[in-house]
Design an enzyme around this catalytic site. Structure first.
Site, PDB file in Angstrom:
ATOM      1  N   GLU A  35      19.145 -24.796  65.987  1.00 48.52           N
ATOM      2  CA  GLU A  35      17.884 -25.445  66.772  1.00 48.52           C
ATOM      3  C   GLU A  35      18.305 -25.012  68.387  1.00 48.52           C
ATOM      4  O   GLU A  35      19.559 -25.216  68.824  1.00 48.52           O
ATOM      5  CB  GLU A  35      17.905 -27.030  66.428  1.00 48.52           C
ATOM      6  CG  GLU A  35      16.923 -27.695  67.403  1.00 48.52           C
ATOM      7  CD  GLU A  35      17.030 -29.115  67.388  1.00 48.52           C
ATOM      8  OE1 GLU A  35      17.941 -29.588  67.083  1.00 48.52           O
ATOM      9  OE2 GLU A  35      15.904 -29.775  67.757  1.00 48.52           O
ATOM     10  N   ARG A 262      32.070 -29.061  57.836  1.00 48.04           N
ATOM     11  CA  ARG A 262      32.064 -28.346  59.175  1.00 48.04           C
ATOM     12  C   ARG A 262      33.462 -28.445  59.719  1.00 48.04           C
ATOM     13  O   ARG A 262      34.347 -29.011  59.081  1.00 48.04           O
ATOM     14  CB  ARG A 262      31.074 -29.483  60.018  1.00 48.04           C
ATOM     15  CG  ARG A 262      31.651 -30.884  60.219  1.00 48.04           C
ATOM     16  CD  ARG A 262      30.653 -31.697  60.663  1.00 48.04           C
ATOM     17  NE  ARG A 262      30.302 -31.081  62.286  1.00 48.04           N
ATOM     18  CZ  ARG A 262      29.229 -31.109  62.854  1.00 48.04           C
ATOM     19  NH1 ARG A 262      27.925 -32.053  62.162  1.00 48.04           N
ATOM     20  NH2 ARG A 262      28.934 -30.384  64.047  1.00 48.04           N
ATOM     21  N   LYS A 272      26.706 -31.299  70.138  1.00 48.52           N
ATOM     22  CA  LYS A 272      25.941 -30.891  71.318  1.00 48.52           C
ATOM     23  C   LYS A 272      25.656 -31.748  72.351  1.00 48.52           C
ATOM     24  O   LYS A 272      25.493 -31.611  73.431  1.00 48.52           O
ATOM     25  CB  LYS A 272      24.709 -30.001  70.648  1.00 48.52           C
ATOM     26  CG  LYS A 272      24.947 -28.662  70.147  1.00 48.52           C
ATOM     27  CD  LYS A 272      23.583 -27.924  70.159  1.00 48.52           C
ATOM     28  CE  LYS A 272      23.308 -27.619  68.601  1.00 48.52           C
ATOM     29  NZ  LYS A 272      22.074 -26.852  68.524  1.00 48.52           N
TER      30      LYS A 272
END
Length: 551
Positions: A35, A262, A272
């Site tokens: 994104e 992850r 982020k």
RNA sequence: UGGGAUAUCGCCAAGCGGUAAGGCACCGGGUUUUGAUCUCGGCAUUCAGAGGUUCAAAUCCUCUUAUCCCAACCA
């Protein structure tokens, strides 16, 4: 393990092998779907290496780059630019054109209409608060929205009006009609379209309704004929929804979503939102600050792309929660740099050494290899006059035998040059040494003293008359805690010494050092000229990483 | 009795019924004009725990325990 070589197997490769063997697929097609709402970090590097690596390793494999841009409120075209650059720098090429989820907004709209026509979706006017209440809790079933049984024709008309901009932000939404009592909360009539009067970086003002992730991602995968859609563990609960959407619209492709864990890395944050906060709060300067775990930050710091690829290979891919030690990443960086970086000398905290028996008119040009083991790297010239700089830490008036550097009345080897002996020194009123007076043995260039006496240490130096002044930025952990995410307030665990500035000198040959090109400053560590702040007039070197230290 | 997942060396991680790979880290020895590199050697009788099946179990079954994720009109 040497860098390069084949990638070890993992459960995803096992699945692919089976799919290929069974004939389910003839070749694979993956995708990397960032994104554009921030810069890519080390966690994304893992995802990139996984998806692109798979495509590279299997015959006829492809990997798309698709910007998952369904939330115009958070996204920006600047991030698109940075992300493309980071992927390329990491060494990967996407298949064909770059894709955007927004490329499919028309198709997505039509699929939504198809869902409505099949009585699989409805327009709901509950507000945020009500929606949450109707959804139930983890242990209690939700209850049907009062709008759930709206006639299809009305839903169709309302959805068209939503698109036409006849309702305000948040006034209504399109929901999939699944099961408000599902034990999986994600299946309790999830929102698939919302009203957002927002300018989109790709589609401009064409739309005032935007599809949600769960509706968009699976369809985008199917449109692009992705075979294996890899994502992280937190999406496991979304998989039934992913499959539901594709099963309830007229699309043939049925990509398989596979989740893996992850990456968590000691002393770093991979969120982020939190990384963005570090910038906003002025703790670091930008997304590409060399202390950031972003791909651009690591690049600026001097980490080779190959070492990031190697790291991603070494950590593997599983479904186990994990926190990788920083030492593991650092080992990859050092291993690469040890082999590939030319050697040079730099003094970060200089004190002057005057060689009193050196003829002041005798300016020599010594030659030194650029790499101790790789002669193909060639040699460079080291000017040598009677005055040089050495590091403050490399001279002591007295020391025990473990100290292998210059001590008063003792000898030491100057790297690539002569053996010198310290005879006296000067200090200022605070006791700080300012100058050391030495004599040199002119018979020790390239050879040991002929009388057989042993010189225990070797120190590095820079000529005091021909050199370049430089600023050195020495980096340390950004956080004091190995798990900074666990801190109540991130401010409390910021390392005040994450960046230490020093001023000294580098050898003459470094005057035109290229940004991002890493050198090993012998006995100091690996450094590269900063890609933003360094120029030949004013050199700025970032310490990529220290040498491994053992004593 | 909400649902979903995961448990193999300090950290990663192979293993898929035949008797515990590898990497990082760590600990010793050697070489060295970088306290670097390189090199040699050491490092899980044991696989979250307890039962069970089997000639044989980290691998199959049962139960237990621990940890992670899910209640944005974010992705």
């Amino acid at each position: 393990m040497t860098q390069g070589g084949t990638t070890p197997t993992n459960f995803i490769r096992n699945i692919i092998d089976q799919d290929l063997k069974s004939g389910k697929h003839q070749s694979i097609h993956t995708r990397f779907p960032p994104e554009p709402n921030g810069y890519l970090h080390i966690g994304h590097a893992k995802a990139i290496c996984l998806n692109f690596g798979l495509a590279n390793d299997y015959p006829n494999g492809h990997c798309n780059l698709r910007f998952d841009d369904t939330n115009p409120l958070k996204e920006d075209a600047d991030y698109v630019v940075a992300i493309k650059e980071d992927i390329s720098w990491l060494g990967f090429k996407w298949h064909g054109n770059i894709h955007y989820s927004s490329d499919y907004f028309d198709k997505l709209y039509n699929y939504a209409v198809e869902l409505i026509k099949n009585n699989k979706a409805y327009i709901c006017e509950l507000n945020t608060q009500q929606t949450r209440e109707y959804r139930g809790t983890l242990t209690q079933a939700g209850k049907d929205s009062p709008f759930r049984n709206r006639p299809i024709s009305e839903n169709l008309a309302l959805f068209a009006k939503m698109r036409a901009g006849e309702f305000e932000d948040g006034a209504m939404m399109l929901r999939a009609k699944i099961d408000m009592a599902s034990p999986n909360i994600k299946m309790r009539d999830p929102v698939i379209y919302r009203i957002r009067f927002a300018h989109h970086h790709q589609t401009g003002d064409k739309w005032c309704i935007y599809p949600m992730y769960d509706f968009t991602h699976c369809i985008s995968d199917a449109i692009e004929e992705i075979t294996h859609s890899l994502c992280t563990l937190e999406f496991e609960d979304h998989r039934p929804l992913y499959d539901w959407v594709l099963a309830n619209i007229s699309i043939n492709a049925k990509p398989r979503q596979i989740e893996y864990s992850r990456l968590n890395l000691q002393y770093t944050i991979t969120s982020k939102r939190k990384l963005s906060a570090l910038i906003d709060e002025g703790i670091v300067t930008a997304w590409d600050d060399p202390r950031m775990p972003t791909i651009s930050g690591m690049r600026r710091r001097g980490y080779p792309a190959a070492s990031l690829r190697e790291f991603s290979k070494r950590i593997g891919v599983t479904k186990q929660e994990n926190t990788v030690e920083l030492a593991s990443l650092e080992a990859c960086v050092r291993e690469n740099l040890e082999e590939n970086s030319p050697r040079a000398m730099a003094v970060l905290d200089p004190i002057k050494v005057i060689i009193s028996n050196y003829n002041e008119n005798k300016n020599e040009q010594l030659t030194a290899p650029c790499h101790p083991k790789d002669e193909h790297m060639g040699t460079r010239i080291l000017p040598f006059s009677g005055e040089i700089y050495i590091d403050r830490a490399d001279f002591r008036e007295t020391a025990n035998k473990k100290y292998k550097r210059l001590v008063l009345n003792k000898e030491v080897r100057l790297r690539n040059a002569y053996v010198i002996k310290a005879n006296e020194f000067k200090a200022d009123e605070n006791g700080n040494i300012t100058e050391v007076y030495c004599t040199y043995d002119d018979q020790t260039l390239g050879k040991n003293p002929s009388d057989g006496r042993k010189v225990k240490g070797v120190i590095h130096w820079v000529d005091a008359t021909k050199n370049s002044a430089a600023e050195f930025r020495v980096y340390n952990h950004l956080f004091l805690l190995d798990n900074p995410a666990a801190a109540n307030d991130i401010q409390d665990v910021i390392n005040p010494d994450s960046q230490v500035i020093k001023h000294g000198f580098v050898e003459m040959s470094l005057g035109d050092a290229l940004p991002e090109k890493v050198y090993q400053f012998e006995r100091e560590g690996y450094f590269c000229a900063d890609n933003k702040d360094s120029s030949s007039d004013s050199l700025v070197f970032n310490r990529t990483i220290a040498l491994r230290a053992s004593m």
